[in-house]
Design an enzyme around this catalytic site. Structure first.
Site, PDB file in Angstrom:
ATOM      1  N   TYR A  44       0.839  -1.205   0.000  1.00 38.74           N
ATOM      2  CA  TYR A  44       0.000   0.000   0.000  1.00 38.74           C
ATOM      3  C   TYR A  44       0.875   1.257   0.000  1.00 38.74           C
ATOM      4  CZ  TYR A  44      -3.230   3.452   2.100  1.00 38.74           C
ATOM      5  OH  TYR A  44      -3.979   4.568   2.396  1.00 38.74           O
ATOM      6  N   LYS A  69       1.401   4.237  -2.777  1.00 41.62           N
ATOM      7  CA  LYS A  69       1.159   5.650  -2.481  1.00 41.62           C
ATOM      8  C   LYS A  69       2.386   6.490  -2.821  1.00 41.62           C
ATOM      9  CE  LYS A  69      -3.133   5.536  -1.151  1.00 41.62           C
ATOM     10  NZ  LYS A  69      -4.165   6.125  -2.022  1.00 41.62           N
TER      11      LYS A  69
HETATM   12  N1  SER Z   1      -5.492   4.382   7.465  1.00 37.65           N
HETATM   13  C1  SER Z   1      -4.639   3.802   6.479  1.00 37.65           C
HETATM   14  C2  SER Z   1      -4.311   2.404   6.810  1.00 37.65           C
HETATM   15  O1  SER Z   1      -4.223   2.104   7.987  1.00 37.65           O
HETATM   16  C3  SER Z   1      -3.379   4.596   6.362  1.00 37.65           C
HETATM   17  O2  SER Z   1      -3.461   5.417   5.263  1.00 37.65           O
HETATM   18  O3  SER Z   1      -4.109   1.632   5.936  1.00 37.65           O
END
Ligand code: SER
Length: 313
Positions: free
Chosen positions: A143, A147
């Site tokens: 993730y 990003k």
């Molecule tokens: N709130 C998100 C997550 O914990 C962080 O961008 O994946």
């Protein structure tokens, strides 16, 4: 001047449904189309809704053209914890969908695009306290990798094609209206529901794990403030650090205990602990404050009061 027409992608998610309502208030309900791969739920049924799989580029372009869309908010993504279950799919979904939206912005001449980044762009060797805007970025989750790469693509499209793309590095977002989906910071949402229902909560992070967090109404405000600022004030085209509070499970439990005195928290860290440990404890968002006037409203105490009062009803 063209009339503002907004398409919000990923409206069914935690931020999406609340941002949709913020955009209705700003642009009028008829000028906002919310979309998601899933059927609309709750409040989304009251406005205009289109079912959209953002991986279908042709359908995305068609939707933009037929509705004369001028701004896109692209929120659809796999988050940090779910991304780890299928890293290849998280990469494909998060990256390709962003590229489709940026290409649409360039080719169909959209006025503006919003895309969220995250504190997940930072990693274990990033300074953890008051993490600066410009610093080491070595994300460990897929993730976070998407990003960070996404931030580079946003800046690329701005510099190369003049696409007016804007972005915020959200901390953990906390709301009570829609359940979050698969993030590492989601404990700070679950804890309120469990506190009211069961007076106890088993937390998947250790008691002293500090993370940057933000109440949903501040997140909506930050997003709209950024998007409504004059373009010349937006000096950062990758993504802005943004912040309002930082706390650990012990502190949020103490805030809840003021309203539910016999509330108990137990902590049993799972795989998400390593993700949390790689992220900042607090964020320096002075560029957002000086460039376009960001100001938050909610701290831990105000947020806890607001959530518990609303959930009780
Ligand atoms: N709130 C998100 C997550 O914990 C962080 O961008 O994946």
């Amino acid at each position: 001047m063209k009339k503002t027409k907004v398409l919000l992608i990923g409206a069914g998610g935690q931020l999406g449904s609340e941002l949709t309502q913020g955009l209705w208030a700003l642009h009028g309900i008829d000028n906002v189309i919310s979309s998601d791969i899933k059927d609309p739920h709750g409040i989304l049924k009251e406005g205009r809704f289109e079912k959209l799989d953002v991986m279908q580029k042709d359908k995305l372009f068609e939707l933009i053209k037929t509705n004369e869309i001028t701004q896109v908010y692209h929120l659809a993504a796999l988050l940090s914890a779910t991304g780890e279950q299928d890293p290849r799919w998280a990469w494909k979904l998060n990256m390709e969908s962003l590229l489709y939206v940026l290409e649409a912005a360039h080719e169909l001449k959209l006025d503006k695009v919003y895309w969220p980044s995250s504190i997940a762009v930072f990693g274990p060797t990033t300074p953890k306290d008051n993490t600066p805007q410009d610093t080491i970025m070595d994300p460990t989750t897929v993730y976070g990798i998407t990003k960070l790469a996404g931030e580079r693509w946003c800046e690329y499209f701005f510099k190369r094609y003049g696409v007016d793309v804007r972005s915020l590095r959200y901390p953990g977002l906390i709301g009570y209206k829609t359940q979050p989906g698969g993030g590492t910071t989601d404990y700070a949402v679950d804890i309120y529901f469990k506190a009211l229902a069961e007076k106890s909560y088993g937390c998947f992070l250790s008691a002293d794990t500090y993370l940057p967090m933000m109440y949903m109404s501040d997140a909506v405000k930050a997003t709209i403030d950024l998007m409504e600022s004059p373009a010349e004030k937006i000096k950062i085209r990758s993504s802005y650090n943004i912040s309002s509070m930082s706390f650990c499970p012990t502190q949020i439990a103490a805030a809840i205990k003021k309203y539910i005195p016999d509330f108990k928290i137990t902590c049993q860290p799972d795989f998400r602990q390593a993700i949390a440990d790689s992220w900042p404890r607090s964020i320096d968002d002075s560029r957002a404050r000086s460039d376009w006037g960001w100001q938050h409203e909610f701290g831990l105490e105000e947020m806890t009061k607001d959530i518990l009062e609303n959930l009780k009803q």
